[in-house]
Design an enzyme around this catalytic site. Structure first.
Site, PDB file in Angstrom:
ATOM      1  N   GLY A 108       5.833   6.892   2.303  1.00  0.00           N
ATOM      2  CA  GLY A 108       6.485   5.940   1.407  1.00  0.00           C
ATOM      3  C   GLY A 108       7.982   6.156   1.292  1.00  0.00           C
ATOM      4  N   GLY A 110      10.035   4.690   3.215  1.00  0.00           N
ATOM      5  CA  GLY A 110      10.684   3.444   3.644  1.00  0.00           C
ATOM      6  C   GLY A 110      11.044   3.413   5.116  1.00  0.00           C
ATOM      7  CB  SER A 111       9.361   4.675   8.178  1.00  0.00           C
ATOM      8  OG  SER A 111       8.101   4.143   7.878  1.00  0.00           O
ATOM      9  CB  SER A 112       9.069  -0.768   7.546  1.00  0.00           C
ATOM     10  OG  SER A 112       7.800  -0.221   7.688  1.00  0.00           O
ATOM     11  CB  ALA A 114      14.839   3.711   7.472  1.00  0.00           C
ATOM     12  CG  ASP A 155      12.877  -0.747   0.955  1.00  0.00           C
ATOM     13  OD1 ASP A 155      13.545  -1.783   0.764  1.00  0.00           O
ATOM     14  OD2 ASP A 155      11.664  -0.765   1.201  1.00  0.00           O
TER      15      ASP A 155
END
Ligand code: MEV
Length: 314
Positions: A108, A110-112, A114, A155
């Site tokens: 969680g 926020g890889s998407s 980022a 994010d």
């Protein structure tokens, strides 16, 4: 130049999750764990992606099909980001992307978002489009909305601006805050949460009582505003108190879990100033503000509940 690598930090929500989706502010902070994307121009008229961390290997699609048809879940953000950038600047160029993450996409952080930011920034450099940070935000936010339908964009803002920010839905306000290092501990609950599912579950839970939902969001906004002052004044005692109040409201929204509650309780019982879940809830991470001399005992207590301490420096 035909190849660029860009990295962007992951995020943690300090105050204001859920309410921020509905035009209220939040406070979020960057972590030292990063996502990176290497974007390379290619002679072949394809979109290519390698994202080993999420098990995408040699994904390839003709440019003419960009953004169309069935797109695998872990490809969506990258492909739609490129499509949106190309549409904005009327471009059509073969592109090869490789992503790498310091952190698991399960936590969680926020890889998407980022990865979306990394790709837009890299394309901006490769095509000399000189986008401002706000324009990078807008294009990335458009991408996130297109893929997941809903979200505040906080994010994305953290990935672009770094540090600790006061943020309002859709980037109406993005205010970097001057803060010293936060006395932050992060504990991972071991379960992955799905943000969109949780956002929907809140709406469903309050379908018969929208008035109380509004009240909760307003109360969260008051906490965020007080939290901004407390953090700017390095008043950790008060920040912790506000975290606890925020957590109570998140529990009322129905997004906390027994595991998160146990980790939070353990942190508080061992001297944390305050603790709460961070992000959508339903799993992912909890955070606590902790006095330096209580750091070890709080970490040990969280570990004893089955939580995993994640070493982040913000
Ligand atoms: C998820 O990390 C936080 C939410 O407020 C969603 C968002 O702000 O996009 C639940």
């Amino acid at each position: 130049m035909n190849k660029v690598t860009i990295s962007a930090p992951g995020k943690l929500m300090l105050f204001g999750e859920h309410a921020v989706v509905y035009d209220h502010p939040c406070i979020a902070t960057a972590v030292n764990q990063k996502m990176s994307a290497t974007v390379e121009l290619s002679d072949k008229p394809d979109f290519q992606l390698n994202a080993q961390d999420v098990k995408i290997k040699d994904y390839k699609k003709p440019l003419s099909q960009l953004g169309k048809g069935e797109i695998p879940k872990n490809v969506k953000f990258a492909e739609i980001a490129v499509k949106n950038f190309f549409e904005k600047f009327n471009l059509n160029n073969g592109i090869k992307i490789e992503t790498h993450s310091d952190f698991s996409s399960q936590m969680g952080f926020g890889s998407s978002s980022a990865v979306t930011v990394c790709i837009i920034k890299a394309l901006d450099q490769l095509f000399n489009t000189n986008l401002t940070n706000k324009e990078i935000f807008d294009l990335s936010y458009k991408t996130v909305l297109e893929v997941q339908g809903k979200g505040s964009g906080f994010d994305i803002a953290v990935s672009i601006y770094g540090g600790t920010i006061y943020f309002q839905t859709g980037g109406k306000k993005i205010e970097p805050l001057k803060t010293p290092q936060l006395p932050l501990i992060v504990g991972y609950s071991g379960t992955k949460a799905d943000t969109v599912t949780l956002m929907k579950s809140v709406i469903k839970k309050f379908a018969d009582n929208p008035k109380r939902l509004q009240e909760i969001y307003n109360e969260i906004e008051t906490i965020v505003k007080k939290g901004k002052q407390a953090i700017e004044n390095s008043n950790w005692q008060q920040s912790g108190q506000l975290m606890n109040e925020n957590q109570k409201l998140l529990e009322e929204l129905g997004v906390s879990t027994p595991k998160l509650n146990a980790m939070i309780k353990a942190a508080l019982a061992n001297g944390a100033y305050g603790a709460k879940l961070s992000g959508a809830g339903g799993g992912d991470c909890m955070i606590a503000f902790v006095p330096a001399d209580k750091l070890k005992s709080v970490e040990n207590a969280i570990t004893k509940t089955g939580g995993k301490i994640i070493d982040v420096i913000n």
